[in-house]
Design an enzyme around this catalytic site. Structure first.
Site, PDB file in Angstrom:
ATOM      1  N   TRP A  99       0.829  -1.210   0.000  1.00  0.00           N
ATOM      2  CA  TRP A  99       0.000   0.000   0.000  1.00  0.00           C
ATOM      3  C   TRP A  99       0.856   1.251   0.000  1.00  0.00           C
ATOM      4  O   TRP A  99       0.537   2.242  -0.678  1.00  0.00           O
ATOM      5  CB  TRP A  99      -0.975  -0.022   1.167  1.00  0.00           C
ATOM      6  N   ASP A 166      -1.309   6.992   6.431  1.00  0.00           N
ATOM      7  CA  ASP A 166      -2.376   6.054   6.087  1.00  0.00           C
ATOM      8  C   ASP A 166      -2.550   5.141   7.292  1.00  0.00           C
ATOM      9  O   ASP A 166      -1.709   4.296   7.573  1.00  0.00           O
ATOM     10  CB  ASP A 166      -1.978   5.260   4.845  1.00  0.00           C
ATOM     11  N   LYS A 190     -11.711  -1.880   8.115  1.00  0.00           N
ATOM     12  CA  LYS A 190     -10.960  -2.659   9.091  1.00  0.00           C
ATOM     13  C   LYS A 190     -11.479  -2.415  10.502  1.00  0.00           C
ATOM     14  O   LYS A 190     -11.924  -3.326  11.175  1.00  0.00           O
ATOM     15  CB  LYS A 190      -9.468  -2.321   9.029  1.00  0.00           C
TER      16      LYS A 190
END
Length: 356
Positions: A99, A166, A190
């Site tokens: 990511w 992030d 999540k």
């Protein structure tokens, strides 16, 4: 059979969130309408947005001058929105996984990118140390938790430039000094809500400094000025996020969540490190994620991987197959996962090892 959900995302939600969301699908706020069909301009949904934003600020102790946004597009859209809004000439990035790597790729479309360090040389199984962030960077971006590889940075870094993070997979799992950051973003799926919403916490002072024209929908200021209501927001995920936020407050806030998460991770890592057939993929304990615990069979037992997965399925355990780039197993211990599920997994590991 009761299921024990270790999926990395979309992932487990609290029973509180699921029940209240299910009820609202049938009748939202006594309107006689489903949350799926209610107008986002209604006073009832505006109240949802207002309370969700307020609870984020309360739970994370967000200082004045910051906006809390709920936008669509997932964290992947933020890979582009961040540099679009903040990158003037050069940005610094830490490469700790897939990511982070994708965020770097997007940022390069808008200016120079200085990758200050990378752990790609060892398949991202550690967090780089002693790197230097250039003081002439417009911002420094890093990914706090790396779901695929099971590494995590649990301390807010001190840098002399704007800080962007992030936090998609570990937000609300520890106390964060938001004042150190100019922008935090996190996909909801999540630790917050079903997929479809992204939470952004942005310092108003960080905006408006780039010369390039920014498309209306990609401009943070657009959404700050309209309180995330410029266009139709992802109504259902935001409602679910509100339920999760209320649940978090009810159980004692971020400090209590972190206490629980640390205990769950400690129990599972202890079982892995003490096993004769399993081993952790992240060797340095300080770099290990408490959200995503990654482990494999020791080489001499590698042929038993599928058998173990089949065995865990008989115990109601789902979602522990590791990412294809790492293999093995990944147990995601998000805030909604109870200790009971960790106990079931640990017992299954021990039972399987006794027969191996």
């Amino acid at each position: 059979m009761k299921k024990h959900n270790f999926y990395a995302g979309p992932s487990i939600l609290s029973p509180y969130t699921i029940k209240n969301t299910a009820d609202a699908v049938l009748d939202f706020a006594n309107t006689g309408l489903s949350i799926l069909e209610v107008s986002h301009r209604s006073k009832e949904f505006q109240a949802v947005m207002d309370e969700a934003q307020a609870l984020v600020k309360e739970l994370l102790d967000v200082p004045a001058g910051y906006h809390v946004l709920f936008l669509g597009g997932g964290a992947s859209l933020q890979f582009a929105m961040v540099p679009y809004n903040l990158l003037k000439t050069k940005a610094a990035y830490l490469d700790t996984g897939v990511w982070a790597h994708k965020a770097i790729k997007e940022a390069k479309l808008f200016g120079d990118v200085d990758v200050v360090a990378s752990s790609e040389d060892k398949n991202y199984n550690y967090i780089p140390k002693n790197f230097v962030v250039p003081t002439d960077a417009d911002y420094f971006h890093y990914t706090t938790n790396n779901t695929i590889y099971g590494t995590e940075i649990r301390k807010d870094p001190d840098v002399n430039v704007r800080l962007v993070a992030d936090m998609s997979s570990d937000i609300f799992s520890r106390r964060v000094d938001v004042s150190k950051y100019d922008l935090i973003y996190a996909g909801a799926q999540k630790n917050l809500a079903p997929a479809g919403a992204t939470i952004i916490i942005v310092n108003e002072d960080a905006l408006g400094h780039v010369d390039r024209p920014i498309p209306t929908m990609l401009n943070y200021k657009t959404h700050c000025d309209k309180g995330s209501m410029f266009n139709t927001p992802p109504v259902l995920p935001i409602f679910s996020a509100l339920q999760t936020l209320k649940y978090y407050k009810e159980v004692g806030g971020v400090d209590e969540l972190e206490k629980r998460d640390l205990a769950k991770a400690a129990k599972l890592y202890e079982a892995i490190d003490g096993s004769r057939i399993f081993e952790a993929t992240v060797p340095d304990h300080a770099d290990r994620s408490i959200m995503n615990v990654c482990f494999v069979m020791k080489p001499e037992y590698a042929e038993l991987e599928k058998a173990f997965l089949d065995f865990t399925a008989t115990k109601g355990i789902v979602g522990i197959k590791g990412h294809r780039s790492v293999g093995g197993f990944r147990a995601s211990l998000y805030n909604a996962l109870p200790m009971e599920s960790v106990d079931v997994l640990v017992n299954a590991m021990k039972e399987f090892a006794e027969k191996a």
